[in-house]
Write a protein that holds these residues in place. Structure first.
Motif, short mmCIF file in Angstrom:
data_model
loop_
_atom_site.label_atom_id
_atom_site.label_comp_id
_atom_site.label_asym_id
_atom_site.label_seq_id
_atom_site.Cartn_x
_atom_site.Cartn_y
_atom_site.Cartn_z
N ARG A 16 0.78 -1.15 -0.01
CA ARG A 16 -0.11 -0.01 0.04
C ARG A 16 0.89 1.39 0.06
NH1 ARG A 16 -5.63 -0.41 1.57
NH2 ARG A 16 -5.46 1.48 0.73
N PHE A 17 1.12 1.96 -1.03
CA PHE A 17 1.75 2.94 -1.31
C PHE A 17 0.77 4.44 -1.31
CE2 PHE A 17 4.61 0.19 -2.92
CZ PHE A 17 5.89 0.41 -2.38
N ASP A 18 -0.65 4.22 -1.20
CA ASP A 18 -1.53 5.24 -1.10
C ASP A 18 -1.99 5.56 0.12
OD1 ASP A 18 -2.67 2.68 -0.60
OD2 ASP A 18 -4.58 3.37 -1.33
N LEU A 19 -1.40 4.92 1.31
CA LEU A 19 -1.64 5.55 2.56
C LEU A 19 -0.34 6.03 3.10
CD1 LEU A 19 -3.55 2.46 3.80
CD2 LEU A 19 -4.75 4.48 3.21
N GLU A 20 -0.69 6.92 4.29
CA GLU A 20 0.34 7.53 5.00
C GLU A 20 1.01 6.22 5.72
OE1 GLU A 20 1.62 10.63 5.08
OE2 GLU A 20 0.12 11.10 3.38
N ALA A 21 2.20 6.36 6.18
CA ALA A 21 2.94 5.54 7.10
C ALA A 21 2.22 5.24 8.65
CB ALA A 21 4.62 5.86 7.04
N GLU A 22 1.91 6.56 8.97
CA GLU A 22 1.39 6.46 10.39
C GLU A 22 -0.09 5.82 10.13
OE1 GLU A 22 1.23 7.22 14.21
OE2 GLU A 22 2.85 7.97 12.86
N GLU A 23 -0.71 5.60 9.14
CA GLU A 23 -2.02 5.20 9.04
C GLU A 23 -1.75 3.61 8.93
OE1 GLU A 23 -4.88 7.43 6.24
OE2 GLU A 23 -3.20 7.42 5.38
N ILE A 24 -0.79 3.18 8.26
CA ILE A 24 -0.45 1.69 8.10
C ILE A 24 0.00 1.11 9.13
CG2 ILE A 24 1.13 -0.06 6.95
CD1 ILE A 24 1.16 1.95 4.54
N SER A 25 0.91 2.16 10.19
CA SER A 25 1.42 1.44 11.49
C SER A 25 0.10 1.52 12.35
CB SER A 25 2.14 2.48 12.07
OG SER A 25 2.61 2.36 13.31
N TYR A 26 -0.60 2.26 12.45
CA TYR A 26 -2.14 2.28 13.24
C TYR A 26 -2.97 1.00 12.88
CZ TYR A 26 -6.37 3.38 15.33
OH TYR A 26 -7.70 3.11 16.23
N MET A 27 -3.09 0.71 11.55
CA MET A 27 -3.88 -0.24 11.14
C MET A 27 -3.19 -1.67 11.40
SD MET A 27 -4.92 1.14 7.25
CE MET A 27 -4.51 -0.54 6.52
#
Length: 84
Positions: free
Chosen positions: A62-73
């Motif tokens: 997933r390159f369409d999300l912010e890194a912080e969002e991916i970490s939270y998910m």
């Protein structure tokens, strides 16, 4: 989205800029595998910490999300798995 094993071989292709005061301390586009046996696709490697201070290496496409969002998910998903 998955955790990367510590013995996995990665080669950084590009490093993304991160905003200040972020729980993510590294966000990179990487190739996974050795030169003889490498994946064809670029992946994203995010390095962050969990609630106990352990370093997490999260691998995603997933390159369409912010890194912080991916970490939270990922942290949220892991909390659900621990519940069961």
């Amino acid at each position: 989205m998955t955790r990367l094993n510590k013995n996995a071989v990665t080669r950084m292709v590009y490093s993304f800029h991160l905003p200040e005061n972020n729980s993510v301390f590294s966000d990179e586009m990487v190739l996974v595998g050795t030169p003889q046996k490498r994946m064809d696709n670029d992946l994203r490697l995010i390095k962050t910490v969990d609630t106990k201070g352990n370093v997490l290496w999260i691998l995603t496409n997933r390159f369409d999300l912010e890194a912080e969002e991916i970490s939270y998910m990922y942290r949220s998903r892991w909390a659900i798995e621990l519940f069961f």
